[in-house]
Motif scaffolding. Structure first.
Motif, PDB file in Angstrom:
ATOM      1  N   LEU A  82      44.922  59.951  -6.117  1.00 49.24           N
ATOM      2  CA  LEU A  82      45.020  61.168  -5.319  1.00 49.24           C
ATOM      3  C   LEU A  82      44.903  60.896  -3.821  1.00 49.24           C
ATOM      4  O   LEU A  82      45.597  61.534  -3.016  1.00 49.24           O
ATOM      5  CB  LEU A  82      43.984  62.191  -5.777  1.00 49.24           C
ATOM      6  N   ASP A  83      44.028  59.976  -3.428  1.00 43.71           N
ATOM      7  CA  ASP A  83      43.917  59.665  -2.001  1.00 43.71           C
ATOM      8  C   ASP A  83      45.187  58.974  -1.503  1.00 43.71           C
ATOM      9  O   ASP A  83      45.639  59.227  -0.382  1.00 43.71           O
ATOM     10  CB  ASP A  83      42.687  58.791  -1.733  1.00 43.71           C
ATOM     11  N   ALA A  84      45.763  58.104  -2.323  1.00 48.19           N
ATOM     12  CA  ALA A  84      47.013  57.449  -1.932  1.00 48.19           C
ATOM     13  C   ALA A  84      48.127  58.474  -1.772  1.00 48.19           C
ATOM     14  O   ALA A  84      48.889  58.443  -0.782  1.00 48.19           O
ATOM     15  CB  ALA A  84      47.397  56.397  -2.977  1.00 48.19           C
ATOM     16  N   PHE A  85      48.238  59.394  -2.712  1.00 50.31           N
ATOM     17  CA  PHE A  85      49.265  60.427  -2.610  1.00 50.31           C
ATOM     18  C   PHE A  85      49.008  61.350  -1.412  1.00 50.31           C
ATOM     19  O   PHE A  85      49.945  61.792  -0.739  1.00 50.31           O
ATOM     20  CB  PHE A  85      49.351  61.229  -3.900  1.00 50.31           C
ATOM     21  N   ALA A  86      47.725  61.640  -1.161  1.00 53.76           N
ATOM     22  CA  ALA A  86      47.397  62.484  -0.010  1.00 53.76           C
ATOM     23  C   ALA A  86      47.805  61.799   1.295  1.00 53.76           C
ATOM     24  O   ALA A  86      48.276  62.448   2.238  1.00 53.76           O
ATOM     25  CB  ALA A  86      45.903  62.807   0.001  1.00 53.76           C
ATOM     26  N   MET A  87      47.646  60.470   1.356  1.00 54.27           N
ATOM     27  CA  MET A  87      48.068  59.749   2.558  1.00 54.27           C
ATOM     28  C   MET A  87      49.592  59.750   2.687  1.00 54.27           C
ATOM     29  O   MET A  87      50.125  59.909   3.804  1.00 54.27           O
ATOM     30  CB  MET A  87      47.550  58.318   2.532  1.00 54.27           C
ATOM     31  N   LEU A  88      50.286  59.603   1.572  1.00 56.43           N
ATOM     32  CA  LEU A  88      51.744  59.666   1.630  1.00 56.43           C
ATOM     33  C   LEU A  88      52.195  61.023   2.165  1.00 56.43           C
ATOM     34  O   LEU A  88      53.112  61.109   2.986  1.00 56.43           O
ATOM     35  CB  LEU A  88      52.345  59.411   0.250  1.00 56.43           C
ATOM     36  N   LYS A  89      51.536  62.078   1.696  1.00 56.26           N
ATOM     37  CA  LYS A  89      51.884  63.419   2.173  1.00 56.26           C
ATOM     38  C   LYS A  89      51.604  63.560   3.666  1.00 56.26           C
ATOM     39  O   LYS A  89      52.423  64.100   4.422  1.00 56.26           O
ATOM     40  CB  LYS A  89      51.089  64.472   1.402  1.00 56.26           C
ATOM     41  N   ALA A  90      50.458  63.061   4.101  1.00 57.32           N
ATOM     42  CA  ALA A  90      50.036  63.274   5.487  1.00 57.32           C
ATOM     43  C   ALA A  90      50.840  62.453   6.495  1.00 57.32           C
ATOM     44  O   ALA A  90      51.085  62.914   7.617  1.00 57.32           O
ATOM     45  CB  ALA A  90      48.547  62.936   5.623  1.00 57.32           C
ATOM     46  N   ARG A  91      51.289  61.257   6.087  1.00 55.53           N
ATOM     47  CA  ARG A  91      51.835  60.333   7.085  1.00 55.53           C
ATOM     48  C   ARG A  91      53.230  59.777   6.787  1.00 55.53           C
ATOM     49  O   ARG A  91      53.863  59.221   7.689  1.00 55.53           O
ATOM     50  CB  ARG A  91      50.883  59.137   7.250  1.00 55.53           C
ATOM     51  N   HIS A  92      53.697  59.887   5.563  1.00 55.44           N
ATOM     52  CA  HIS A  92      54.859  59.076   5.207  1.00 55.44           C
ATOM     53  C   HIS A  92      55.964  59.813   4.452  1.00 55.44           C
ATOM     54  O   HIS A  92      56.783  59.166   3.790  1.00 55.44           O
ATOM     55  CB  HIS A  92      54.400  57.876   4.364  1.00 55.44           C
ATOM     56  N   LEU A  93      56.035  61.131   4.536  1.00 52.84           N
ATOM     57  CA  LEU A  93      57.111  61.837   3.844  1.00 52.84           C
ATOM     58  C   LEU A  93      58.454  61.581   4.521  1.00 52.84           C
ATOM     59  O   LEU A  93      58.547  61.405   5.728  1.00 52.84           O
ATOM     60  CB  LEU A  93      56.833  63.341   3.815  1.00 52.84           C
ATOM     61  N   ALA A  94      59.507  61.580   3.718  1.00 47.43           N
ATOM     62  CA  ALA A  94      60.861  61.371   4.228  1.00 47.43           C
ATOM     63  C   ALA A  94      61.235  62.445   5.233  1.00 47.43           C
ATOM     64  O   ALA A  94      60.782  63.596   5.136  1.00 47.43           O
ATOM     65  CB  ALA A  94      61.855  61.395   3.066  1.00 47.43           C
ATOM     66  N   PRO A  95      62.068  62.097   6.205  1.00 49.94           N
ATOM     67  CA  PRO A  95      62.624  63.139   7.083  1.00 49.94           C
ATOM     68  C   PRO A  95      63.340  64.195   6.237  1.00 49.94           C
ATOM     69  O   PRO A  95      63.956  63.862   5.210  1.00 49.94           O
ATOM     70  CB  PRO A  95      63.629  62.366   7.950  1.00 49.94           C
ATOM     71  N   LYS A  96      63.240  65.444   6.633  1.00 55.62           N
ATOM     72  CA  LYS A  96      63.811  66.519   5.814  1.00 55.62           C
ATOM     73  C   LYS A  96      65.295  66.315   5.541  1.00 55.62           C
ATOM     74  O   LYS A  96      65.791  66.670   4.464  1.00 55.62           O
ATOM     75  CB  LYS A  96      63.579  67.872   6.492  1.00 55.62           C
ATOM     76  N   ARG A  97      66.010  65.717   6.492  1.00 54.38           N
ATOM     77  CA  ARG A  97      67.453  65.577   6.296  1.00 54.38           C
ATOM     78  C   ARG A  97      67.796  64.578   5.193  1.00 54.38           C
ATOM     79  O   ARG A  97      68.914  64.594   4.662  1.00 54.38           O
ATOM     80  CB  ARG A  97      68.131  65.151   7.605  1.00 54.38           C
ATOM     81  N   TRP A  98      66.848  63.679   4.823  1.00 52.89           N
ATOM     82  CA  TRP A  98      67.107  62.683   3.785  1.00 52.89           C
ATOM     83  C   TRP A  98      66.268  62.911   2.539  1.00 52.89           C
ATOM     84  O   TRP A  98      66.346  62.128   1.588  1.00 52.89           O
ATOM     85  CB  TRP A  98      66.820  61.263   4.288  1.00 52.89           C
TER      86      TRP A  98
END
Length: 240
Positions: free
Chosen positions: A144-160
């Motif tokens: 959950l902490d790893a996924f939370a970090m992905l959400k906070a810092r590393h989501l794909a640009p909306k266009r991709w």
């Protein structure tokens, strides 16, 4: 044709069916399968990393050159709706089935692997490197902490951003409200994904629950032009 030697290891591109069979055997051992072969193998370039002293195979991965127009042919497209990337302007390569012999613990193996990947990217003028990054098992609680970090810092640009296609997914960007514990997040982040992120990589907003492979995986993209200069120098130092 990839050919790279660094320290005690050498990387090369498979040239025979026996080379590919050896890679498939290592994959099966690493993934806990009786056999690991699929239709995508025939369309990929297979990279083998061997230990020089005994020529034993210690790492392998495969790379499939693509463009946006044919991204639906990729392995990842089985699990993610990738229509947004059809308009991506530039050569792509899908990197998959990355594995290292679990009985061999040597960071130089990963250095040689990334050096071989860099050589392939440079040789083919690749603009986007992508693939599926896997977490072991299909239970989300430990990550959950790893996924939370992905959400906070590393989501794909909306266009991709890849859309949901697989029947079973964990929509972590929509469901998680917690702030990540950075230390716990990095401990639980898969090493391959951690490397992608250090290169400026981004991920899908959901993880696919893949019960056949016993993994959770996120679509991961690295735009070559966005890799930090210091990281590029490190990667190319191995090649050079």
């Amino acid at each position: 044709m990839i050919g790279l030697k660094k320290g005690r290891y050498s990387a090369r591109q498979a040239t025979t069916q026996q080379d590919i069979a050896d890679a498939q055997a290592l994959r099966a051992r690493c993934f806990g399968l009786a056999h690991d072969e699929d239709l995508f193998d025939a369309h990929c370039k297979h990279i083998l990393i061997s230990r020089d002293v005994d020529d034993s195979l210690v790492c392998c991965f495969r790379m499939m050159p693509l463009t946006g127009a044919d991204i639906s042919r990729s392995y990842s497209a089985q699990y993610y709706e990738l229509g947004a990337l059809e308009s991506y302007d530039g050569n792509m390569v899908e990197m998959g089935r990355f594995c290292v012999d679990p009985t061999v613990a040597d960071p130089d193996i990963l250095r040689v692997a990334w050096g071989a990947m860099t050589a392939f990217v440079d040789a083919h003028g690749v603009k986007l490197l992508f693939g599926c990054s896997s977490f072991a098992g299909t239970e989300t609680a430990d990550y959950l902490d790893a996924f939370a970090m992905l959400k906070a810092r590393h989501l794909a640009p909306k266009r991709w951003l890849p859309r949901v296609k697989a029947p079973h997914v964990f929509k972590f960007a929509a469901r998680l409200r917690r702030a990540p514990d950075v230390k716990k997040a990095m401990v639980r982040m898969p090493p391959l994904l951690r490397t992608y992120l250090m290169m400026g990589g981004w991920v899908s907003d959901h993880a696919v629950v893949d019960r056949q492979m016993n993994t959770l995986h996120v679509f991961t993209g690295v735009e070559i032009g966005a890799i930090p200069p210091a990281r590029k120098r490190l990667l190319r130092a191995v090649v050079g």
